[in-house]
Scaffold this active site. Structure first.
Site, PDB file in Angstrom:
ATOM      1  N   TYR A   1       1.623  -1.802  55.721  1.00 33.11           N
ATOM      2  CA  TYR A   1       3.038  -1.338  56.284  1.00 33.11           C
ATOM      3  C   TYR A   1       3.689  -2.513  56.725  1.00 33.11           C
ATOM      4  CZ  TYR A   1       6.215   2.061  58.233  1.00 33.11           C
ATOM      5  OH  TYR A   1       7.259   2.998  58.263  1.00 33.11           O
TER       6      TYR A   1
ATOM      7  N   LYS B   1       9.760  -0.330  63.041  1.00 37.54           N
ATOM      8  CA  LYS B   1       9.286   1.100  63.613  1.00 37.54           C
ATOM      9  C   LYS B   1       8.997   0.727  65.071  1.00 37.54           C
ATOM     10  CE  LYS B   1       9.872   4.000  60.067  1.00 37.54           C
ATOM     11  NZ  LYS B   1      11.065   4.773  59.947  1.00 37.54           N
TER      12      LYS B   1
HETATM   13  P1  NAD Z   1      13.016   9.164  51.067  1.00 42.92           P
HETATM   14  O1  NAD Z   1      12.879   7.996  50.350  1.00 42.92           O
HETATM   15  O2  NAD Z   1      13.493  10.394  50.875  1.00 42.92           O
HETATM   16  O3  NAD Z   1      14.330   8.753  52.456  1.00 42.92           O
HETATM   17  C1  NAD Z   1      14.574   7.550  52.694  1.00 42.92           C
HETATM   18  C2  NAD Z   1      16.083   7.442  52.689  1.00 42.92           C
HETATM   19  O4  NAD Z   1      16.569   6.316  53.268  1.00 42.92           O
HETATM   20  C3  NAD Z   1      16.707   7.619  51.553  1.00 42.92           C
HETATM   21  O5  NAD Z   1      17.387   8.853  51.447  1.00 42.92           O
HETATM   22  C4  NAD Z   1      17.206   6.325  51.194  1.00 42.92           C
HETATM   23  O6  NAD Z   1      18.595   6.467  50.472  1.00 42.92           O
HETATM   24  C5  NAD Z   1      17.774   5.923  52.694  1.00 42.92           C
HETATM   25  N1  NAD Z   1      18.247   4.543  52.778  1.00 42.92           N
HETATM   26  C6  NAD Z   1      17.661   3.554  52.642  1.00 42.92           C
HETATM   27  N2  NAD Z   1      18.498   2.341  52.655  1.00 42.92           N
HETATM   28  C7  NAD Z   1      19.619   2.920  53.055  1.00 42.92           C
HETATM   29  C8  NAD Z   1      20.946   2.391  53.628  1.00 42.92           C
HETATM   30  N3  NAD Z   1      21.068   1.135  53.345  1.00 42.92           N
HETATM   31  N4  NAD Z   1      21.852   3.177  53.940  1.00 42.92           N
HETATM   32  C9  NAD Z   1      21.815   4.597  53.917  1.00 42.92           C
HETATM   33  N5  NAD Z   1      20.354   5.106  53.541  1.00 42.92           N
HETATM   34  C10 NAD Z   1      19.726   4.475  53.237  1.00 42.92           C
HETATM   35  O7  NAD Z   1      11.671   8.783  52.065  1.00 42.92           O
HETATM   36  P2  NAD Z   1      11.147   9.684  53.522  1.00 42.92           P
HETATM   37  O8  NAD Z   1       9.676   9.474  53.347  1.00 42.92           O
HETATM   38  O9  NAD Z   1      11.574  10.889  53.578  1.00 42.92           O
HETATM   39  O10 NAD Z   1      11.613   8.640  54.693  1.00 42.92           O
HETATM   40  C11 NAD Z   1      12.744   9.214  55.635  1.00 42.92           C
HETATM   41  C12 NAD Z   1      12.031   8.574  57.133  1.00 42.92           C
HETATM   42  O11 NAD Z   1      10.636   9.143  57.214  1.00 42.92           O
HETATM   43  C13 NAD Z   1      11.914   6.873  56.860  1.00 42.92           C
HETATM   44  O12 NAD Z   1      12.479   6.494  58.154  1.00 42.92           O
HETATM   45  C14 NAD Z   1      10.497   6.729  56.872  1.00 42.92           C
HETATM   46  O13 NAD Z   1      10.195   5.636  57.362  1.00 42.92           O
HETATM   47  C15 NAD Z   1      10.010   8.034  57.637  1.00 42.92           C
HETATM   48  N6  NAD Z   1       8.392   8.277  57.521  1.00 42.92           N
HETATM   49  C16 NAD Z   1       7.990   8.654  56.389  1.00 42.92           C
HETATM   50  C17 NAD Z   1       6.684   9.123  56.140  1.00 42.92           C
HETATM   51  C18 NAD Z   1       6.143   9.372  54.626  1.00 42.92           C
HETATM   52  O14 NAD Z   1       4.965   9.237  54.606  1.00 42.92           O
HETATM   53  N7  NAD Z   1       6.921   9.593  53.822  1.00 42.92           N
HETATM   54  C19 NAD Z   1       5.933   9.147  57.090  1.00 42.92           C
HETATM   55  C20 NAD Z   1       6.427   8.628  58.412  1.00 42.92           C
HETATM   56  C21 NAD Z   1       7.687   8.444  58.518  1.00 42.92           C
HETATM   57  C1  IMJ Z   2       4.759   2.477  53.127  1.00 42.95           C
HETATM   58  C2  IMJ Z   2       4.213   0.932  53.015  1.00 42.95           C
HETATM   59  C3  IMJ Z   2       3.087   0.984  53.272  1.00 42.95           C
HETATM   60  C4  IMJ Z   2       2.011   1.670  53.610  1.00 42.95           C
HETATM   61  C5  IMJ Z   2       2.717   3.064  53.939  1.00 42.95           C
HETATM   62  C6  IMJ Z   2       3.788   3.206  53.836  1.00 42.95           C
HETATM   63  N1  IMJ Z   2       2.121   4.127  54.226  1.00 42.95           N
HETATM   64  C7  IMJ Z   2       3.028   5.320  54.462  1.00 42.95           C
HETATM   65  C8  IMJ Z   2       4.260   4.757  54.084  1.00 42.95           C
HETATM   66  C9  IMJ Z   2       0.778   4.420  54.450  1.00 42.95           C
HETATM   67  C10 IMJ Z   2       2.821   6.750  54.834  1.00 42.95           C
HETATM   68  C11 IMJ Z   2       5.565   5.273  54.066  1.00 42.95           C
HETATM   69  N2  IMJ Z   2       6.547   5.077  55.203  1.00 42.95           N
HETATM   70  C12 IMJ Z   2       5.962   5.849  56.392  1.00 42.95           C
HETATM   71  C13 IMJ Z   2       7.587   4.366  55.164  1.00 42.95           C
HETATM   72  O1  IMJ Z   2       8.346   4.387  56.233  1.00 42.95           O
HETATM   73  C14 IMJ Z   2       7.966   3.801  53.798  1.00 42.95           C
HETATM   74  C15 IMJ Z   2       9.178   2.916  54.079  1.00 42.95           C
HETATM   75  C16 IMJ Z   2       9.548   2.255  52.962  1.00 42.95           C
HETATM   76  C17 IMJ Z   2       9.208   2.262  51.605  1.00 42.95           C
HETATM   77  C18 IMJ Z   2       9.571   1.437  50.697  1.00 42.95           C
HETATM   78  C19 IMJ Z   2       9.261   1.596  48.973  1.00 42.95           C
HETATM   79  C20 IMJ Z   2      10.258   0.980  48.045  1.00 42.95           C
HETATM   80  C21 IMJ Z   2      11.003  -0.177  48.497  1.00 42.95           C
HETATM   81  N3  IMJ Z   2      11.093  -0.296  50.081  1.00 42.95           N
HETATM   82  C22 IMJ Z   2      10.595   0.369  50.897  1.00 42.95           C
HETATM   83  N4  IMJ Z   2      10.835   0.395  52.268  1.00 42.95           N
HETATM   84  C23 IMJ Z   2      10.317   0.913  53.194  1.00 42.95           C
HETATM   85  O2  IMJ Z   2      11.177  -0.906  47.696  1.00 42.95           O
END
Ligand code: NAD
Ligand code: IMJ
Length: 257
Positions: free
Chosen positions: A158, A165
């Site tokens: 991460y 975060k």
């Molecule tokens: P997602 O890829 O569907 O959403 C991420 C969004 O960020 C996308 O819509 C992308 O277009 C947008 N984004 C990135 N750069 C941008 C920019 N410069 N301007 C505007 N938009 C931008 O993935 P998600 O998992 O739904 O992620 C949403 C949030 O949830 C994130 O903050 C992520 O860290 C958080 N999150 C995700 C998880 C997981 O496991 N998927 C867990 C905990 C928290």
């Molecule tokens: C992301 C990276 C490493 C470990 C991770 C994650 N785990 C989880 C996520 C365990 C759950 C997803 N997460 C919580 C995120 O916030 C992801 C953020 C993200 C993901 C990408 C993938 C593609 C890329 N850039 C990214 N930047 C942020 O090019």
């Protein structure tokens, strides 16, 4: 006020829908079913094709491109809010990004550029949007952003996102302190791993996911609908006494010994 009309007619922006797996879309569906009026943004024209049909499904009233790195885009977004709504009741920030190389190498090797980019998109953008949103909000309004356990624990891979975060969660507290006197609330939802676009392609995701299933009290992962329900609660007056908090929707993973 009853459960059923807590969000009805409330106007709010949802930033971060990329497709129908996005956490932001899970939140949007819950908010729409509760009768909220929604505005959507997508990151650049490339995503319009995916986001517009989704937004139209829930009768999105504003559907516009907004790259959070571009102050002009943000300005244009709030101009639309002023023209179409003349006020705002809630904001959902569901955006994160770091360069892939910074998620693959050790945190120790993060360069200045990658560090700043991750923090700009994943943390500062919430402060910027909160400031603009708050100008249009009245007492009782609410904002939510999305976080992850990597903010407080060193989670494998991460890296710079965890540091961003941590900054985002601290911003939630300072924004809540600034906006509390105006009765505007600011909270984060910390979700367990969900297979979205941002989680796919991350090396070791399936191992992380099975570990969560194994250790979480509920013995399973969580859905975007469950995250959406919690976000909707925080955005509603049912949560009128909660601000500056991080609420975990992780199936009871974090609290287990
Ligand atoms: P997602 O890829 O569907 O959403 C991420 C969004 O960020 C996308 O819509 C992308 O277009 C947008 N984004 C990135 N750069 C941008 C920019 N410069 N301007 C505007 N938009 C931008 O993935 P998600 O998992 O739904 O992620 C949403 C949030 O949830 C994130 O903050 C992520 O860290 C958080 N999150 C995700 C998880 C997981 O496991 N998927 C867990 C905990 C928290
Ligand atoms: C992301 C990276 C490493 C470990 C991770 C994650 N785990 C989880 C996520 C365990 C759950 C997803 N997460 C919580 C995120 O916030 C992801 C953020 C993200 C993901 C990408 C993938 C593609 C890329 N850039 C990214 N930047 C942020 O090019």
């Amino acid at each position: 006020m009853t459960f059923s009309d807590a969000l009805s007619g409330k106007r709010g922006l949802i930033l971060g829908v990329a497709n129908d797996r996005s956490i932001a879309w899970g939140i949007a569906q819950v908010m729409a079913s509760a009768g909220a009026r929604l505005g959507f943004t997508y990151q650049g024209d490339r995503l319009e094709r995916r986001v517009r049909p989704l937004a139209e499904k829930v009768e999105g009233e504003i559907i516009t491109s907004c790259d959070v790195c571009d102050e002009k885009d943000v300005e244009k977004l709030f101009q639309k809010v002023d023209d179409q709504w003349g006020g705002l009741d809630f904001l959902v920030h569901s955006i994160a990004f770091a360069d892939k190389k910074d998620l693959e190498k050790e945190y120790l090797d993060t360069g200045r550029e990658g560090f700043l980019k991750a923090h700009d998109i994943s943390s500062y953008s919430f402060t910027l949007l909160a400031r603009e949103a708050a100008k249009r909000m009245t007492a009782g309004s609410s904002m939510v952003t999305m976080s992850y356990l990597g903010a407080e624990r060193a989670m494998k891979g991460y890296n710079v996102m965890g540091v961003a975060k941590a900054s985002l969660e601290a911003s939630v507290r300072y924004l809540a302190a600034d906006l509390g006197p105006r009765d505007i609330r600011v909270n984060a939802v910390s979700a367990g791993p969900i297979q979205t676009l941002s989680a796919r392609g991350i090396s070791g995701f399936s191992e992380i996911f099975s570990e969560v299933e194994g250790r979480a009290a509920l013995g399973r992962g969580v859905t975007t609908e469950e995250v959406g329900n919690t976000a909707a609660f925080l955005l509603s007056p049912l949560a009128s006494g909660i601000t500056g908090e991080v609420i975990y929707v992780d199936g009871g993973f974090r609290m287990m010994g």
